[in-house]
Design a protein around this motif. Structure first.
Motif, PDB file in Angstrom:
ATOM      1  N   ALA A 196       0.824  -1.206   0.000  1.00  0.00           N
ATOM      2  CA  ALA A 196       0.000   0.000   0.000  1.00  0.00           C
ATOM      3  C   ALA A 196       0.860   1.258   0.000  1.00  0.00           C
ATOM      4  CB  ALA A 196      -0.929  -0.009   1.219  1.00  0.00           C
ATOM      5  N   ALA A 197       1.962   1.245   0.756  1.00  0.00           N
ATOM      6  CA  ALA A 197       2.838   2.419   0.800  1.00  0.00           C
ATOM      7  C   ALA A 197       3.505   2.657  -0.554  1.00  0.00           C
ATOM      8  CB  ALA A 197       3.891   2.246   1.888  1.00  0.00           C
ATOM      9  N   LEU A 198       3.962   1.562  -1.200  1.00  0.00           N
ATOM     10  CA  LEU A 198       4.590   1.707  -2.508  1.00  0.00           C
ATOM     11  C   LEU A 198       3.611   2.261  -3.537  1.00  0.00           C
ATOM     12  CD1 LEU A 198       6.733  -1.559  -2.667  1.00  0.00           C
ATOM     13  CD2 LEU A 198       7.549   0.780  -2.357  1.00  0.00           C
ATOM     14  N   VAL A 199       2.424   1.680  -3.569  1.00  0.00           N
ATOM     15  CA  VAL A 199       1.428   2.150  -4.535  1.00  0.00           C
ATOM     16  C   VAL A 199       1.045   3.592  -4.249  1.00  0.00           C
ATOM     17  CG1 VAL A 199      -0.929   1.810  -5.348  1.00  0.00           C
ATOM     18  CG2 VAL A 199       0.549  -0.161  -4.990  1.00  0.00           C
ATOM     19  N   GLY A 200       0.803   3.889  -2.973  1.00  0.00           N
ATOM     20  CA  GLY A 200       0.417   5.251  -2.626  1.00  0.00           C
ATOM     21  C   GLY A 200       1.507   6.256  -2.926  1.00  0.00           C
ATOM     22  N   THR A 201       2.770   5.902  -2.634  1.00  0.00           N
ATOM     23  CA  THR A 201       3.875   6.815  -2.914  1.00  0.00           C
ATOM     24  C   THR A 201       4.027   7.036  -4.414  1.00  0.00           C
ATOM     25  OG1 THR A 201       5.017   6.073  -0.918  1.00  0.00           O
ATOM     26  CG2 THR A 201       6.337   7.171  -2.592  1.00  0.00           C
ATOM     27  N   GLY A 202       3.945   5.934  -5.194  1.00  0.00           N
ATOM     28  CA  GLY A 202       4.047   6.081  -6.642  1.00  0.00           C
ATOM     29  C   GLY A 202       2.961   6.967  -7.218  1.00  0.00           C
ATOM     30  N   ARG A 203       1.736   6.750  -6.765  1.00  0.00           N
ATOM     31  CA  ARG A 203       0.639   7.581  -7.274  1.00  0.00           C
ATOM     32  C   ARG A 203       0.786   9.030  -6.830  1.00  0.00           C
ATOM     33  NH1 ARG A 203      -4.888   3.921  -6.857  1.00  0.00           N
ATOM     34  NH2 ARG A 203      -4.242   2.323  -8.361  1.00  0.00           N
ATOM     35  N   GLY A 204       1.245   9.202  -5.600  1.00  0.00           N
ATOM     36  CA  GLY A 204       1.419  10.577  -5.129  1.00  0.00           C
ATOM     37  C   GLY A 204       2.471  11.321  -5.921  1.00  0.00           C
ATOM     38  N   LEU A 205       3.611  10.646  -6.175  1.00  0.00           N
ATOM     39  CA  LEU A 205       4.647  11.298  -6.971  1.00  0.00           C
ATOM     40  C   LEU A 205       4.171  11.569  -8.389  1.00  0.00           C
ATOM     41  CD1 LEU A 205       7.784   9.302  -5.766  1.00  0.00           C
ATOM     42  CD2 LEU A 205       7.191  11.662  -5.218  1.00  0.00           C
ATOM     43  N   SER A 206       3.448  10.622  -8.977  1.00  0.00           N
ATOM     44  CA  SER A 206       2.943  10.811 -10.347  1.00  0.00           C
ATOM     45  C   SER A 206       1.970  11.982 -10.409  1.00  0.00           C
ATOM     46  CB  SER A 206       2.257   9.538 -10.839  1.00  0.00           C
ATOM     47  OG  SER A 206       3.178   8.472 -10.900  1.00  0.00           O
ATOM     48  N   GLU A 207       1.084  12.062  -9.422  1.00  0.00           N
ATOM     49  CA  GLU A 207       0.132  13.173  -9.430  1.00  0.00           C
ATOM     50  C   GLU A 207       0.832  14.510  -9.208  1.00  0.00           C
ATOM     51  OE1 GLU A 207      -2.765  12.252  -6.501  1.00  0.00           O
ATOM     52  OE2 GLU A 207      -3.665  10.601  -7.651  1.00  0.00           O
ATOM     53  N   THR A 208       1.878  14.506  -8.376  1.00  0.00           N
ATOM     54  CA  THR A 208       2.629  15.748  -8.169  1.00  0.00           C
ATOM     55  C   THR A 208       3.328  16.186  -9.442  1.00  0.00           C
ATOM     56  OG1 THR A 208       2.954  15.165  -5.845  1.00  0.00           O
ATOM     57  CG2 THR A 208       4.435  16.815  -6.781  1.00  0.00           C
TER      58      THR A 208
ATOM     59  N   ALA B 296       5.130  13.093 -31.474  1.00  0.00           N
ATOM     60  CA  ALA B 296       5.590  12.755 -30.125  1.00  0.00           C
ATOM     61  C   ALA B 296       5.452  11.276 -29.904  1.00  0.00           C
ATOM     62  CB  ALA B 296       4.794  13.519 -29.082  1.00  0.00           C
ATOM     63  N   GLY B 297       6.314  10.694 -29.030  1.00  0.00           N
ATOM     64  CA  GLY B 297       6.218   9.285 -28.682  1.00  0.00           C
ATOM     65  C   GLY B 297       4.873   8.975 -28.067  1.00  0.00           C
ATOM     66  N   ALA B 298       4.346   7.760 -28.340  1.00  0.00           N
ATOM     67  CA  ALA B 298       2.995   7.423 -27.865  1.00  0.00           C
ATOM     68  C   ALA B 298       2.936   7.336 -26.358  1.00  0.00           C
ATOM     69  CB  ALA B 298       2.561   6.093 -28.498  1.00  0.00           C
ATOM     70  N   GLY B 299       4.014   6.918 -25.660  1.00  0.00           N
ATOM     71  CA  GLY B 299       3.967   6.745 -24.216  1.00  0.00           C
ATOM     72  C   GLY B 299       4.452   7.954 -23.452  1.00  0.00           C
ATOM     73  N   ALA B 300       4.788   9.044 -24.133  1.00  0.00           N
ATOM     74  CA  ALA B 300       5.354  10.204 -23.457  1.00  0.00           C
ATOM     75  C   ALA B 300       4.262  10.951 -22.718  1.00  0.00           C
ATOM     76  CB  ALA B 300       6.036  11.120 -24.467  1.00  0.00           C
ATOM     77  N   PRO B 301       4.528  11.394 -21.482  1.00  0.00           N
ATOM     78  CA  PRO B 301       3.535  12.196 -20.764  1.00  0.00           C
ATOM     79  C   PRO B 301       3.432  13.582 -21.346  1.00  0.00           C
ATOM     80  CG  PRO B 301       5.554  12.001 -19.482  1.00  0.00           C
ATOM     81  CD  PRO B 301       5.708  11.108 -20.678  1.00  0.00           C
ATOM     82  N   ARG B 302       2.282  14.177 -21.266  1.00  0.00           N
ATOM     83  CA  ARG B 302       2.056  15.495 -21.827  1.00  0.00           C
ATOM     84  C   ARG B 302       1.035  16.240 -21.007  1.00  0.00           C
ATOM     85  NH1 ARG B 302       0.510  14.538 -27.679  1.00  0.00           N
ATOM     86  NH2 ARG B 302       2.092  12.895 -27.435  1.00  0.00           N
ATOM     87  N   ALA B 303       1.033  17.557 -21.226  1.00  0.00           N
ATOM     88  CA  ALA B 303       0.061  18.414 -20.547  1.00  0.00           C
ATOM     89  C   ALA B 303      -0.355  19.508 -21.508  1.00  0.00           C
ATOM     90  CB  ALA B 303       0.658  19.006 -19.271  1.00  0.00           C
ATOM     91  N   SER B 304      -1.625  19.809 -21.546  1.00  0.00           N
ATOM     92  CA  SER B 304      -2.165  20.795 -22.485  1.00  0.00           C
ATOM     93  C   SER B 304      -2.910  21.870 -21.738  1.00  0.00           C
ATOM     94  CB  SER B 304      -3.106  20.119 -23.499  1.00  0.00           C
ATOM     95  OG  SER B 304      -2.407  19.139 -24.247  1.00  0.00           O
ATOM     96  N   ALA B 305      -2.910  23.068 -22.352  1.00  0.00           N
ATOM     97  CA  ALA B 305      -3.665  24.197 -21.792  1.00  0.00           C
ATOM     98  C   ALA B 305      -4.187  25.033 -22.953  1.00  0.00           C
ATOM     99  CB  ALA B 305      -2.798  25.032 -20.864  1.00  0.00           C
ATOM    100  N   SER B 306      -5.341  25.584 -22.806  1.00  0.00           N
ATOM    101  CA  SER B 306      -5.943  26.419 -23.855  1.00  0.00           C
ATOM    102  C   SER B 306      -5.269  27.786 -23.897  1.00  0.00           C
ATOM    103  CB  SER B 306      -7.444  26.598 -23.604  1.00  0.00           C
ATOM    104  OG  SER B 306      -8.105  25.352 -23.613  1.00  0.00           O
TER     105      SER B 306
END
Length: 567
Positions: free
Chosen positions: A77-89, A229-239
């Protein structure tokens, strides 16, 4: 010398020379009836075992299984939670960078009043600072601009760049100007001169080479002006919004994620914490297992020692909670067993003593008659008859005590009015009390007090209390009997104004064959009050005795009421 009766040799002398049970010197004698059993000396508890018992190993295995499961679940649970927290950050940081880039692109759009000629350098700088490629699209989704990326993704599918074809300038040749030939004048007849050869026409200039078509944009892994762009690359968009109107969008394409330093550090701490928790859990499991099984093992070992004949063995476990209570209850039971065995031995000695006196008297009297030493006159025969009656009373009292001890197995309970029962007992004992010169007062209440009891057994118990008062009170004393309720129980008190009981004798009043200092010269075997205690206990009740220093004695019998009623 008169020989000892068969089977009673070695039994102590007559009633003036015997002890009360437990080694206490009887009021009217000196020598003890039998050696009092040695007091149970506190036994030294056996040393603790270093290992675990089979039960201990099973408990330890169960604790370890629970500990491992808990640590594994919490670690996952700690590993999953830490990974998700870092990803969301990280995604939140990307989104903020995309919004800043969109703001810079909107400012450029506003300055240029359109995408043509818009300076997207600030927006590209924001993207490069975030480690991403910038892709700007207009409101129709067409790519306006893209920046070089450094990602290692797969080649993108961006459209090919369009090169501007080169325009060659045709060469302009200069026409040759041949000079006319100048021949000498002819000497002959006039003739025509030869015309000069015209100059060569100039060579036309070479047509310019067309410009090379632009190279298609490379994907995330290449360097180029394309927008793929690579298919697995993370991205972020804004209007991109200008004056409240969306004119396009800005997308930041980041390099493909790998294990970040923050994640590696977090996972290292989690692994260390899991290992520490596991070690602590194992240590706690071992400690708790020993604390749980140790008292049980020691109690079992003590039980085996007692069964083997070591009556002084005790567990003496100092443990909290139920385990300590188990040990104390076991030791109390062992003490009761030791006391019961001592009481049994004393009872055997007391019975032998009680039987010896009349038997010895009968034997001596009969031998005298047999040998013709005395005449069989009525007085001597009456004495022998009294001894036989005494022997019969002793046997009867013993039978009565045995029946009282087994009363719980032979009770026939029914709803019984306690006041009416006491009134009937007083009527039966009236002659005995009157012959003893006692006055009787009663307070039986106005309402019936109903208990669930065997009326015959309670009649016997209350009768013994009144007979005891008749034997020990002086003529002119008063006996008072009251019946009432209190605390959910029925209460019967039998009090008298007699000489009372000495304080040191009160704990022994209900012992078998015990008559105390005031029993000297009083008939009876000392069994009556023991019978009272057994009969009352068989009904779930209690009997207490009190004797103030000023004199008098109060016996209080308490019996449970059906349903706990009572005022």
């Amino acid at each position: 010398m008169t020989p000892e009766p068969p089977g009673l040799s070695g039994v102590p002398g007559p009633p003036g020379e015997r002890d009360a049970p437990g080694g206490r010197r009887r009021a009217d004698g000196a020598a003890p009836s039998s050696p009092a059993p040695a007091a149970a000396s506190p036994s030294v508890p056996p040393p603790r075992e270093r290992g675990l018992s089979p039960l201990g190993w099973r408990l330890f295995a169960a604790f370890v299984l629970v500990a491992l499961s808990s640590v594994a679940v919490l670690t996952a649970a700690a590993l999953v939670g830490t990974g998700r927290g870092l990803s969301e950050t990280r995604q939140a940081d990307r989104q903020q960078a995309a919004e800043r880039a969109a703001g810079a692109a909107a400012a450029a759009y506003a300055r240029a009043d359109g995408w043509s000629g818009a300076d997207l350098g600030p927006a590209r700088a924001v993207a490069e600072a975030a480690g991403a490629r910038l892709v700007v699209r207009d409101e129709d989704g067409q790519v306006v601009a893209g920046s070089s990326g450094t990602g290692q993704g797969r080649p993108g599918a961006g459209p090919a760049g369009t090169g501007t074809p080169g325009t060659g300038t045709p060469g302009a040749g200069t026409p040759g100007q041949g000079a006319p030939g100048q021949g000498p004048p002819g000497q002959g007849p006039p003739g025509a001169g030869t015309t000069g050869t015209p100059g060569a026409t100039g060579t036309p200039g070479a047509t310019g080479t067309p410009g090379a078509t632009g190279t298609p944009g490379a994907g995330g892994g290449g360097t180029g002006a394309g927008t793929g762009a690579g298919a697995g690359a993370p991205r972020a968009s804004a209007s991109v919004a200008v004056e409240g109107r969306t004119v396009g969008s800005a997308t930041l394409v980041f390099a493909a994620e790998s294990a970040s330093a923050a994640r590696r550090i977090a996972w290292g701490w989690i692994a260390a914490a899991a290992a520490t928790a596991l070690v602590v859990a194992l240590a706690a499991s071992w400690f708790v297992t020993r604390r749980l099984t140790g008292p049980v093992v020691r109690v079992a070992r003590t039980a085996r020692a007692i069964a083997a004949g070591e009556r002084t063995a005790r567990s003496r476990v100092d443990a909290p909670g139920e385990l300590g209570e188990l040990s104390r209850a076991f030791d109390a039971m062992a003490d009761d067993v030791a006391r019961a065995e001592s009481s049994r031995r004393n009872l055997a000695a007391d019975v032998a003593h009680e039987l010896r006196t009349p038997l010895a008297a009968l034997q001596a009297g009969l031998e005298e008659l047999r040998d013709g030493l005395v005449e069989p006159d009525p007085r001597r025969l009456a004495g022998l008859h009294d001894q036989s009656l005494r022997l019969g009373r002793i046997v009867g009292d013993l039978a009565e005590l045995s029946a009282a001890e087994a009363a719980a197995l032979s009770l026939h309970p029914a709803d019984t009015d306690l006041a009416g029962l006491v009134r009937a007992v007083l009527a039966d004992r009236e002659a005995e009390l009157r012959s003893a010169g006692l006055r009787v007062r009663t307070d039986l209440g106005t309402r019936p007090v109903t208990v669930r009891a065997d009326a015959g057994r309670l009649h016997q118990a209350f009768g013994n209390l009144l007979s005891n008062a008749a034997r020990y009170c002086r003529p002119g004393d008063t006996v008072e009997v009251t019946v009432g309720t209190g605390g959910g129980r029925a209460v019967v008190e039998v009090s008298d104004t007699g000489p009372g009981i000495a304080a040191e004798d009160l704990p022994h009043v209900f012992d078998r064959f015990w008559r105390g200092k005031s029993g000297n010269g009083v008939s009876g075997s000392g069994i009556g009050l023991a019978v009272v205690r057994e009969l009352v206990a068989a009904h779930g009740g209690t009997v207490r005795v009190a004797s103030p220093p000023s004199g008098g004695t109060v016996f209080t019998v308490s019996l449970p009421l059906p349903g706990g009623r009572g005022g």
